[in-house]
Scaffold this motif. Structure first.
Motif, mmCIF file in Angstrom:
data_model
loop_
_atom_site.group_PDB
_atom_site.id
_atom_site.type_symbol
_atom_site.label_atom_id
_atom_site.label_comp_id
_atom_site.label_asym_id
_atom_site.label_seq_id
_atom_site.Cartn_x
_atom_site.Cartn_y
_atom_site.Cartn_z
ATOM 1 N N GLN A 111 0.826 -1.201 0.000
ATOM 2 C CA GLN A 111 0.000 0.000 0.000
ATOM 3 C C GLN A 111 0.862 1.252 0.000
ATOM 4 O OE1 GLN A 111 -3.368 0.259 -0.296
ATOM 5 N NE2 GLN A 111 -3.043 2.463 -0.408
ATOM 6 N N GLY A 112 1.964 1.193 0.770
ATOM 7 C CA GLY A 112 2.870 2.343 0.800
ATOM 8 C C GLY A 112 3.495 2.611 -0.548
ATOM 9 N N ASN A 113 3.914 1.552 -1.239
ATOM 10 C CA ASN A 113 4.499 1.703 -2.573
ATOM 11 C C ASN A 113 3.465 2.238 -3.559
ATOM 12 O OD1 ASN A 113 6.948 0.719 -1.696
ATOM 13 N ND2 ASN A 113 6.603 -1.359 -2.442
ATOM 14 N N TYR A 114 2.229 1.743 -3.422
ATOM 15 C CA TYR A 114 1.160 2.170 -4.320
ATOM 16 C C TYR A 114 0.881 3.660 -4.148
ATOM 17 C CZ TYR A 114 -3.476 2.403 -6.489
ATOM 18 O OH TYR A 114 -4.550 2.739 -7.274
ATOM 19 N N THR A 115 0.749 4.091 -2.909
ATOM 20 C CA THR A 115 0.482 5.503 -2.636
ATOM 21 C C THR A 115 1.626 6.381 -3.124
ATOM 22 O OG1 THR A 115 -0.842 4.917 -0.689
ATOM 23 C CG2 THR A 115 -0.051 7.187 -0.839
ATOM 24 N N SER A 116 2.857 5.924 -2.887
ATOM 25 C CA SER A 116 4.026 6.679 -3.339
ATOM 26 C C SER A 116 4.067 6.773 -4.856
ATOM 27 C CB SER A 116 5.294 6.011 -2.821
ATOM 28 O OG SER A 116 6.450 6.662 -3.307
ATOM 29 N N ARG A 117 3.699 5.681 -5.525
ATOM 30 C CA ARG A 117 3.699 5.669 -6.990
ATOM 31 C C ARG A 117 2.653 6.643 -7.528
ATOM 32 N NH1 ARG A 117 6.483 5.625 -11.425
ATOM 33 N NH2 ARG A 117 5.664 4.334 -13.114
ATOM 34 N N LEU A 118 1.477 6.668 -6.922
ATOM 35 C CA LEU A 118 0.451 7.612 -7.354
ATOM 36 C C LEU A 118 0.932 9.049 -7.197
ATOM 37 C CD1 LEU A 118 -2.987 6.230 -6.054
ATOM 38 C CD2 LEU A 118 -1.769 5.742 -8.180
ATOM 39 N N ASN A 119 1.558 9.332 -6.067
ATOM 40 C CA ASN A 119 2.059 10.689 -5.832
ATOM 41 C C ASN A 119 3.091 11.086 -6.874
ATOM 42 O OD1 ASN A 119 0.424 10.993 -3.584
ATOM 43 N ND2 ASN A 119 2.001 10.318 -2.140
ATOM 44 N N SER A 120 3.979 10.155 -7.207
ATOM 45 C CA SER A 120 5.033 10.472 -8.174
ATOM 46 C C SER A 120 4.465 10.717 -9.568
ATOM 47 C CB SER A 120 6.067 9.341 -8.221
ATOM 48 O OG SER A 120 5.522 8.164 -8.809
ATOM 49 N N LEU A 121 3.330 10.114 -9.865
ATOM 50 C CA LEU A 121 2.695 10.273 -11.176
ATOM 51 C C LEU A 121 1.675 11.402 -11.205
ATOM 52 C CD1 LEU A 121 2.122 6.502 -12.054
ATOM 53 C CD2 LEU A 121 3.775 8.042 -13.128
ATOM 54 N N GLY A 122 1.412 11.993 -10.050
ATOM 55 C CA GLY A 122 0.436 13.075 -9.986
ATOM 56 C C GLY A 122 -0.998 12.594 -10.108
ATOM 57 N N LEU A 123 -1.255 11.363 -9.673
ATOM 58 C CA LEU A 123 -2.596 10.792 -9.730
ATOM 59 C C LEU A 123 -3.167 10.646 -8.324
ATOM 60 C CD1 LEU A 123 -2.082 7.892 -12.307
ATOM 61 C CD2 LEU A 123 -3.450 9.951 -12.671
ATOM 62 N N SER A 124 -4.455 10.862 -8.194
ATOM 63 C CA SER A 124 -5.139 10.613 -6.931
ATOM 64 C C SER A 124 -5.791 9.240 -6.980
ATOM 65 C CB SER A 124 -6.196 11.677 -6.663
ATOM 66 O OG SER A 124 -7.269 11.546 -7.581
ATOM 67 N N ALA A 125 -6.135 8.706 -5.811
ATOM 68 C CA ALA A 125 -6.820 7.417 -5.763
ATOM 69 C C ALA A 125 -8.159 7.493 -6.487
ATOM 70 C CB ALA A 125 -7.007 6.983 -4.313
ATOM 71 N N ALA A 126 -8.847 8.635 -6.370
ATOM 72 C CA ALA A 126 -10.139 8.808 -7.043
ATOM 73 C C ALA A 126 -9.971 8.802 -8.557
ATOM 74 C CB ALA A 126 -10.797 10.109 -6.592
ATOM 75 N N GLN A 127 -8.915 9.440 -9.056
ATOM 76 C CA GLN A 127 -8.666 9.442 -10.498
ATOM 77 C C GLN A 127 -8.418 8.033 -11.013
ATOM 78 O OE1 GLN A 127 -5.480 12.432 -10.214
ATOM 79 N NE2 GLN A 127 -6.441 13.450 -11.963
ATOM 80 N N VAL A 128 -7.606 7.275 -10.288
ATOM 81 C CA VAL A 128 -7.291 5.914 -10.718
ATOM 82 C C VAL A 128 -8.552 5.062 -10.750
ATOM 83 C CG1 VAL A 128 -6.043 3.799 -10.136
ATOM 84 C CG2 VAL A 128 -4.908 6.009 -9.920
ATOM 85 N N ARG A 129 -9.397 5.217 -9.744
ATOM 86 C CA ARG A 129 -10.638 4.440 -9.710
ATOM 87 C C ARG A 129 -11.526 4.791 -10.905
ATOM 88 N NH1 ARG A 129 -13.135 1.421 -5.912
ATOM 89 N NH2 ARG A 129 -15.360 1.017 -6.294
ATOM 90 N N GLU A 130 -11.625 6.077 -11.228
ATOM 91 C CA GLU A 130 -12.437 6.497 -12.366
ATOM 92 C C GLU A 130 -11.864 5.964 -13.682
ATOM 93 O OE1 GLU A 130 -15.277 8.410 -14.791
ATOM 94 O OE2 GLU A 130 -15.261 7.841 -12.676
ATOM 95 N N LEU A 131 -10.552 6.048 -13.830
ATOM 96 C CA LEU A 131 -9.907 5.545 -15.042
ATOM 97 C C LEU A 131 -10.107 4.040 -15.176
ATOM 98 C CD1 LEU A 131 -6.621 7.609 -14.711
ATOM 99 C CD2 LEU A 131 -8.223 7.763 -16.617
ATOM 100 N N LEU A 132 -9.978 3.335 -14.068
ATOM 101 C CA LEU A 132 -10.148 1.889 -14.095
ATOM 102 C C LEU A 132 -11.584 1.515 -14.425
ATOM 103 C CD1 LEU A 132 -8.189 -0.431 -13.679
ATOM 104 C CD2 LEU A 132 -8.850 -0.495 -11.268
ATOM 105 N N SER A 133 -12.529 2.252 -13.883
ATOM 106 C CA SER A 133 -13.939 1.999 -14.166
ATOM 107 C C SER A 133 -14.238 2.208 -15.642
ATOM 108 C CB SER A 133 -14.812 2.927 -13.307
ATOM 109 O OG SER A 133 -16.179 2.726 -13.586
ATOM 110 N N ARG A 134 -13.679 3.263 -16.215
ATOM 111 C CA ARG A 134 -13.885 3.526 -17.637
ATOM 112 C C ARG A 134 -13.237 2.445 -18.496
ATOM 113 N NH1 ARG A 134 -15.289 8.877 -19.205
ATOM 114 N NH2 ARG A 134 -15.853 10.146 -17.407
ATOM 115 N N GLN A 135 -12.062 1.986 -18.072
ATOM 116 C CA GLN A 135 -11.387 0.914 -18.793
ATOM 117 C C GLN A 135 -12.253 -0.336 -18.838
ATOM 118 O OE1 GLN A 135 -7.170 -0.028 -17.871
ATOM 119 N NE2 GLN A 135 -7.927 -2.051 -17.331
ATOM 120 N N ILE A 136 -12.801 -0.703 -17.700
ATOM 121 C CA ILE A 136 -13.665 -1.879 -17.632
ATOM 122 C C ILE A 136 -14.879 -1.698 -18.542
ATOM 123 C CG2 ILE A 136 -15.144 -3.261 -16.131
ATOM 124 C CD1 ILE A 136 -13.205 -2.491 -13.818
#
Length: 221
Positions: A111-136
């Motif tokens: 979880q720590g690596n995941y959160t750090s990776r999102l921060n480095s990419l400038g993505l929020s957890a909400a953005q990733v969830r929305e992108l993943l939902s659209r992908q599906i």
């Protein structure tokens, strides 16, 4: 067609506005300037959407396509989502999104690596969830639309087994399974190839009938 989806538009800042006359340098640097990169019928695609898709691809695949390919993918996703929405195709269940999100987090690491990776990419957890939902949503719709049209003959399964699977296993000195043991997996691989081919043809035909304008920085469409 890569796994990615049309992203919700961010606040559009005026690209032609002059720099602020006052305020700290850090505040000016933090301001994100957006611009229109494409027009599809009465909709627009923003540069921020291209950047966001690039960040999502880096999270998923470790690298992103160039801006031209990213923009083309966003246009393709617009086409799919527009038809899917018009046909009242159902959105993915929250449980399905949760499951895919858990797989993604496991792929990235703790979880720590995941959160750090999102921060480095400038993505929020909400953005990733929305992108993943659209992908599906996009992937499920093209599967629903084209799977019934893909028919796999036994000869095609034999050809894949002999000409593709066995040589690949031999390269890595892995034992070869009996054809019957992998028949259904091979069938699904070939179905996915067929869906990809039919989707590409449909997208090319549909885009040719749409009004699509690509904007160039400081220039005309």
């Amino acid at each position: 067609m890569r796994r990615a989806m049309l992203i919700s538009a961010l606040l559009l800042a005026g690209t032609g506005a002059p720099p602020a006359a006052s305020g700290s340098q850090s505040a000016q640097s933090a301001r994100v300037v957006d611009r229109i990169v494409a027009r599809i019928e009465d909709d627009i695609v923003l540069q921020s959407q291209v950047r966001e898709l690039a960040a999502f691809q880096q999270l998923i695949d470790g690298q992103a396509e160039n801006d031209d390919k990213l923009l083309d993918e966003l246009i393709q996703q617009w086409v799919v989502e527009t038809e899917a929405t018009a046909s009242h195709f159902p959105q993915p269940a929250e449980s399905e999104v949760d499951r895919e999100l858990a797989r993604l987090q496991e792929h990235v690491g703790t979880q720590g690596n995941y959160t750090s990776r999102l921060n480095s990419l400038g993505l929020s957890a909400a953005q990733v969830r929305e992108l993943l939902s659209r992908q599906i949503y996009v992937e499920r719709y093209v599967d629903y639309k084209f799977r019934p049209a893909v028919q796999i003959e036994p000869a095609a399964i034999d050809a894949y087994y002999q000409n593709e699977l066995l040589p690949e296993l031999a390269k890595s000195n892995q034992p070869a399974p009996h054809r019957a043991e992998v028949e259904e997996q091979i069938r699904e691989v070939l179905i996915q190839r067929g869906i990809t081919d039919l989707t590409a043809k449909w997208l090319d035909d549909t885009k040719s009938r749409l009004k699509i304008e690509i904007e160039t920085p400081g220039g005309k469409p």
